[in-house]
Design a protein around this motif. Structure first.
Motif, PDB file in Angstrom:
ATOM      1  N   LYS A 149     -70.582   2.378 -62.278  1.00 51.32           N
ATOM      2  CA  LYS A 149     -71.918   1.789 -62.117  1.00 51.32           C
ATOM      3  C   LYS A 149     -72.517   1.426 -63.473  1.00 51.32           C
ATOM      4  N   LEU A 150     -72.333   2.287 -64.443  1.00 51.05           N
ATOM      5  CA  LEU A 150     -72.851   2.040 -65.786  1.00 51.05           C
ATOM      6  C   LEU A 150     -72.181   0.821 -66.414  1.00 51.05           C
ATOM      7  N   GLN A 151     -70.884   0.724 -66.274  1.00 53.76           N
ATOM      8  CA  GLN A 151     -70.162  -0.428 -66.815  1.00 53.76           C
ATOM      9  C   GLN A 151     -70.600  -1.723 -66.138  1.00 53.76           C
ATOM     10  N   GLU A 152     -70.744  -1.697 -64.822  1.00 55.78           N
ATOM     11  CA  GLU A 152     -71.174  -2.876 -64.073  1.00 55.78           C
ATOM     12  C   GLU A 152     -72.571  -3.307 -64.501  1.00 55.78           C
ATOM     13  N   ALA A 153     -73.477  -2.346 -64.625  1.00 58.68           N
ATOM     14  CA  ALA A 153     -74.852  -2.664 -65.021  1.00 58.68           C
ATOM     15  C   ALA A 153     -74.890  -3.238 -66.435  1.00 58.68           C
ATOM     16  N   THR A 154     -74.105  -2.658 -67.334  1.00 59.59           N
ATOM     17  CA  THR A 154     -74.048  -3.152 -68.711  1.00 59.59           C
ATOM     18  C   THR A 154     -73.514  -4.580 -68.751  1.00 59.59           C
ATOM     19  N   ARG A 155     -72.478  -4.820 -67.982  1.00 56.96           N
ATOM     20  CA  ARG A 155     -71.890  -6.167 -67.930  1.00 56.96           C
ATOM     21  C   ARG A 155     -72.883  -7.176 -67.371  1.00 56.96           C
ATOM     22  N   MET A 156     -73.607  -6.789 -66.332  1.00 55.14           N
ATOM     23  CA  MET A 156     -74.564  -7.691 -65.706  1.00 55.14           C
ATOM     24  C   MET A 156     -75.762  -7.975 -66.617  1.00 55.14           C
ATOM     25  N   VAL A 157     -76.206  -6.965 -67.366  1.00 56.26           N
ATOM     26  CA  VAL A 157     -77.315  -7.188 -68.310  1.00 56.26           C
ATOM     27  C   VAL A 157     -76.894  -8.228 -69.344  1.00 56.26           C
ATOM     28  N   GLY A 158     -75.698  -8.101 -69.875  1.00 54.48           N
ATOM     29  CA  GLY A 158     -75.193  -9.069 -70.851  1.00 54.48           C
ATOM     30  C   GLY A 158     -75.065 -10.463 -70.277  1.00 54.48           C
ATOM     31  N   SER A 159     -74.579 -10.539 -69.052  1.00 57.63           N
ATOM     32  CA  SER A 159     -74.410 -11.829 -68.388  1.00 57.63           C
ATOM     33  C   SER A 159     -75.757 -12.515 -68.153  1.00 57.63           C
ATOM     34  N   VAL A 160     -76.710 -11.754 -67.669  1.00 52.66           N
ATOM     35  CA  VAL A 160     -78.036 -12.327 -67.387  1.00 52.66           C
ATOM     36  C   VAL A 160     -78.717 -12.744 -68.683  1.00 52.66           C
ATOM     37  N   GLN A 161     -78.572 -11.950 -69.742  1.00 51.65           N
ATOM     38  CA  GLN A 161     -79.169 -12.327 -71.022  1.00 51.65           C
ATOM     39  C   GLN A 161     -78.558 -13.623 -71.555  1.00 51.65           C
ATOM     40  N   ALA A 162     -77.269 -13.807 -71.376  1.00 53.50           N
ATOM     41  CA  ALA A 162     -76.614 -15.050 -71.797  1.00 53.50           C
ATOM     42  C   ALA A 162     -77.149 -16.237 -70.993  1.00 53.50           C
ATOM     43  N   GLN A 163     -77.356 -16.037 -69.697  1.00 53.10           N
ATOM     44  CA  GLN A 163     -77.908 -17.104 -68.860  1.00 53.10           C
ATOM     45  C   GLN A 163     -79.334 -17.450 -69.285  1.00 53.10           C
ATOM     46  N   ILE A 164     -80.123 -16.438 -69.632  1.00 49.72           N
ATOM     47  CA  ILE A 164     -81.500 -16.675 -70.083  1.00 49.72           C
ATOM     48  C   ILE A 164     -81.482 -17.484 -71.376  1.00 49.72           C
ATOM     49  N   GLN A 165     -80.601 -17.138 -72.302  1.00 52.89           N
ATOM     50  CA  GLN A 165     -80.511 -17.879 -73.560  1.00 52.89           C
ATOM     51  C   GLN A 165     -80.121 -19.333 -73.330  1.00 52.89           C
ATOM     52  N   THR A 166     -79.216 -19.564 -72.388  1.00 48.94           N
ATOM     53  CA  THR A 166     -78.806 -20.931 -72.065  1.00 48.94           C
ATOM     54  C   THR A 166     -79.981 -21.719 -71.505  1.00 48.94           C
ATOM     55  N   ARG A 167     -80.742 -21.108 -70.602  1.00 50.41           N
ATOM     56  CA  ARG A 167     -81.909 -21.792 -70.015  1.00 50.41           C
ATOM     57  C   ARG A 167     -82.974 -22.067 -71.073  1.00 50.41           C
TER      58      ARG A 167
ATOM     59  N   ARG B 281     -82.463 -22.597 -74.233  1.00 52.62           N
ATOM     60  CA  ARG B 281     -81.950 -23.697 -75.051  1.00 52.62           C
ATOM     61  C   ARG B 281     -82.146 -25.035 -74.335  1.00 52.62           C
ATOM     62  N   GLU B 282     -81.831 -25.073 -73.042  1.00 48.48           N
ATOM     63  CA  GLU B 282     -81.997 -26.303 -72.271  1.00 48.48           C
ATOM     64  C   GLU B 282     -83.475 -26.703 -72.184  1.00 48.48           C
ATOM     65  N   LYS B 283     -84.341 -25.719 -71.981  1.00 50.88           N
ATOM     66  CA  LYS B 283     -85.778 -25.992 -71.892  1.00 50.88           C
ATOM     67  C   LYS B 283     -86.295 -26.544 -73.215  1.00 50.88           C
TER      68      LYS B 283
ATOM     69  N   LYS C 203     -88.846 -21.688 -64.573  1.00 52.95           N
ATOM     70  CA  LYS C 203     -88.768 -20.912 -63.330  1.00 52.95           C
ATOM     71  C   LYS C 203     -87.466 -20.119 -63.259  1.00 52.95           C
ATOM     72  N   ASP C 204     -86.373 -20.751 -63.662  1.00 57.33           N
ATOM     73  CA  ASP C 204     -85.076 -20.059 -63.683  1.00 57.33           C
ATOM     74  C   ASP C 204     -85.117 -18.860 -64.614  1.00 57.33           C
ATOM     75  N   MET C 205     -85.763 -19.033 -65.774  1.00 54.38           N
ATOM     76  CA  MET C 205     -85.847 -17.942 -66.737  1.00 54.38           C
ATOM     77  C   MET C 205     -86.664 -16.775 -66.172  1.00 54.38           C
ATOM     78  N   GLU C 206     -87.712 -17.069 -65.427  1.00 52.57           N
ATOM     79  CA  GLU C 206     -88.514 -16.007 -64.809  1.00 52.57           C
ATOM     80  C   GLU C 206     -87.677 -15.218 -63.800  1.00 52.57           C
ATOM     81  N   ALA C 207     -86.916 -15.933 -62.978  1.00 53.66           N
ATOM     82  CA  ALA C 207     -86.064 -15.275 -61.985  1.00 53.66           C
ATOM     83  C   ALA C 207     -84.980 -14.443 -62.668  1.00 53.66           C
ATOM     84  N   LEU C 208     -84.387 -14.998 -63.716  1.00 48.22           N
ATOM     85  CA  LEU C 208     -83.348 -14.274 -64.437  1.00 48.22           C
ATOM     86  C   LEU C 208     -83.915 -13.051 -65.158  1.00 48.22           C
ATOM     87  N   ASP C 209     -85.148 -13.158 -65.621  1.00 47.25           N
ATOM     88  CA  ASP C 209     -85.773 -12.014 -66.276  1.00 47.25           C
ATOM     89  C   ASP C 209     -85.966 -10.866 -65.289  1.00 47.25           C
TER      90      ASP C 209
END
Length: 124
Positions: free
Chosen positions: A18-36, A38-40, A88-94
């Motif tokens: 569970k800890l590994q999954e949560a850590t991986r997902m936090v990193g993934s979501v943070q990368a998606q937020i950074q991409t959004r 940049r696009e914004k 809006k995407d960034m708010e949802a991802l946050d």
């Protein structure tokens, strides 16, 4: 290995997973937020540059490797809409990031608590 030790081992393994999954997902979501972000930012900067042009200026929109002529008002409208959509995407991802960080913290706490209990039981 007794049944109790086997059950504890399984619980520790589950908490680590569970800890590994949560850590991986936090990193993934943070990368998606950074991409959004940049696009914004790119949409806002492009829109700012286009706002200094005359309304009848010939403009082109990039689509893949080609460019299509598009009226300036329509292009600026699309860029404004895109920036709003990215916000809006960034708010949802946050919200997702907060959820996964909470899961990560909870899993860490549970794992540490279990390890302390195991150490206390072995010391007793």
């Amino acid at each position: 290995m007794s049944i109790n030790e086997h059950a504890l081992g399984k619980i520790v393994h589950d908490l680590q997973s569970k800890l590994q999954e949560a850590t991986r997902m936090v990193g993934s979501v943070q990368a998606q937020i950074q991409t959004r972000e940049r696009e914004k930012r790119l949409s806002e900067l492009t829109n700012k540059e286009l706002s200094s042009l005359q309304p009848d200026t010939v403009t082109y929109k990039s689509i893949g490797k080609m460019f299509i002529q598009e009226p300036l008002p329509q292009l600026t409208s699309e860029l404004t809409e895109r920036a709003t959509e990215m916000g809006k995407d960034m708010e949802a991802l946050d919200k997702k990031r907060i959820y996964w960080e909470r899961q990560k913290t909870e899993a860490q706490g549970n794992l540490q608590e279990l390890i302390k209990q195991i150490q206390n039981a072995q010391g007793a």
